[in-house]
Design an enzyme around this catalytic site. Structure first.
Site, PDB file in Angstrom:
ATOM      1  N   SER A  20      -2.568  -9.039   2.745  1.00  0.00           N
ATOM      2  CA  SER A  20      -1.430  -9.443   1.646  1.00  0.00           C
ATOM      3  C   SER A  20      -0.324  -9.942   2.480  1.00  0.00           C
ATOM      4  O   SER A  20      -0.066  -9.787   3.767  1.00  0.00           O
ATOM      5  CB  SER A  20      -0.837  -8.222   0.864  1.00  0.00           C
ATOM      6  OG  SER A  20       0.359  -8.540   0.048  1.00  0.00           O
ATOM      7  N   TYR A  34       2.569   0.256  -0.700  1.00  0.00           N
ATOM      8  CA  TYR A  34       1.742  -0.878  -0.740  1.00  0.00           C
ATOM      9  C   TYR A  34       1.792  -1.775   0.526  1.00  0.00           C
ATOM     10  O   TYR A  34       0.796  -2.084   1.185  1.00  0.00           O
ATOM     11  CB  TYR A  34       1.845  -1.663  -2.021  1.00  0.00           C
ATOM     12  CG  TYR A  34       0.750  -2.885  -2.090  1.00  0.00           C
ATOM     13  CD1 TYR A  34      -0.477  -2.805  -2.605  1.00  0.00           C
ATOM     14  CD2 TYR A  34       1.331  -4.039  -1.825  1.00  0.00           C
ATOM     15  CE1 TYR A  34      -1.332  -3.814  -2.741  1.00  0.00           C
ATOM     16  CE2 TYR A  34       0.423  -5.320  -2.020  1.00  0.00           C
ATOM     17  CZ  TYR A  34      -0.767  -5.011  -2.511  1.00  0.00           C
ATOM     18  OH  TYR A  34      -1.582  -6.300  -2.502  1.00  0.00           O
ATOM     19  N   LYS A  91      -1.204  -2.764   3.390  1.00  0.00           N
ATOM     20  CA  LYS A  91      -1.639  -3.960   3.959  1.00  0.00           C
ATOM     21  C   LYS A  91      -1.344  -4.326   5.368  1.00  0.00           C
ATOM     22  O   LYS A  91      -1.988  -5.091   6.038  1.00  0.00           O
ATOM     23  CB  LYS A  91      -0.912  -5.009   3.071  1.00  0.00           C
ATOM     24  CG  LYS A  91      -1.554  -4.829   1.559  1.00  0.00           C
ATOM     25  CD  LYS A  91      -3.187  -5.154   1.254  1.00  0.00           C
ATOM     26  CE  LYS A  91      -3.751  -4.899  -0.179  1.00  0.00           C
ATOM     27  NZ  LYS A  91      -4.877  -5.094  -0.079  1.00  0.00           N
TER      28      LYS A  91
END
Length: 266
Positions: free
Chosen positions: A135, A148, A152
């Site tokens: 990401s 999150y 990533k």
């Protein structure tokens, strides 16, 4: 490397979003494609539409990856493996439920680790391409999505480190990590009501799954390890990560901009 019509491509988390579009392009290229998802009905429907093989599997479970590899090998030699399965939960990290934190770590990071280990085992003799979906958040801080972003960033670090290990072991497998900005997928839209997703909407418009899938397939064509989409956004994220005292105030302004677009439904 084997040609597409001789090889099987595996795509995890492919009932919708990036995974489905990547699988669509791999089918068009002549691969025999096996797609996985935790949602049995959705992955079966996607496979019917794409002309692929469906397997219900949980990316968090190492044994499920092994089962997928066995099913893929029955179709032919595996030459492409895409670890796409992922989840996102917005919220301040100290307030997020423990189960949301565990889910993101288990799916986004450990799912990639388990999938990559399985892919290496199944492709080590003939060679192949392993693509991990990271990401834009892998490059720097994302307040509101700290857990999150951490998963990533770990995916990106794992992918580049894994390539080094494969090179040292002289195994003919090329690892790629794709780092797309926020896209118009259920992953993002399902969390849009949360103000903590504001930074995701700070770009002019969300990427389309098709654009991300096109970038993914281009990565599979070469030896490039990391690609960020769009490239110009990566610079700001890297600066924010390297110089957080300067970068975090900039991200706060971008967040305010994104909040206007989030509430407008952009």
């Amino acid at each position: 490397m084997s040609t597409p019509d001789q090889t099987v491509a595996v795509v995890t988390g492919a009932a919708r979003g990036f995974g489905r579009e990547i699988a669509r392009r791999l089918v068009a290229r002549g691969h025999r494609v096996l797609i996985t998802d935790l949602d049995a009905d959705a992955v079966a429907a996607a496979a019917d539409e794409l002309g692929a093989t469906a397997v219900t599997a949980d990316a968090r479970v190492p044994g499920d990856h092994a089962r997928v590899a066995t099913a893929a090998a029955e179709l032919g030699p595996v030459g492409v493996w895409v670890n796409n399965a992922g989840v996102l939960r917005a919220g301040q990290s100290w307030e997020q439920p423990e189960e949301d934190i565990a889910l993101q770590v288990d799916v986004n990071l450990l799912g990639v680790v388990h999938g990559s280990r399985t892919a290496v085992r199944v492709m080590r003799k003939r060679g192949g391409h392993l693509l991990n979906i990271a990401s834009m958040s892998a490059h720097g801080p994302v307040p509101g999505l700290a857990v999150y972003a951490a998963t990533k960033a770990a995916v990106l670090s794992f992918s580049t480190s894994l390539q080094g290990e494969l090179d040292l072991a002289r195994l003919p497998i090329r690892v790629h990590a794709l780092c797309p900005d926020a896209a118009d997928t259920a992953l993002v839209r399902d969390e849009q009501e949360s103000p903590d997703t504001a930074l995701l909407f700070s770009q002019r418009g969300l990427l389309t799954p098709a654009a991300v899938a096109d970038a993914a397939t281009r990565l599979l064509d070469g030896r490039r390890i990391v690609r960020t989409l769009p490239a110009h956004r990566a610079g700001a994220m890297r600066i924010a990560g390297a110089l957080p005292r300067l970068g975090l105030p900039v991200l706060a302004r971008l967040r305010a901009q994104g909040e206007r677009r989030r509430t407008a439904g952009t």
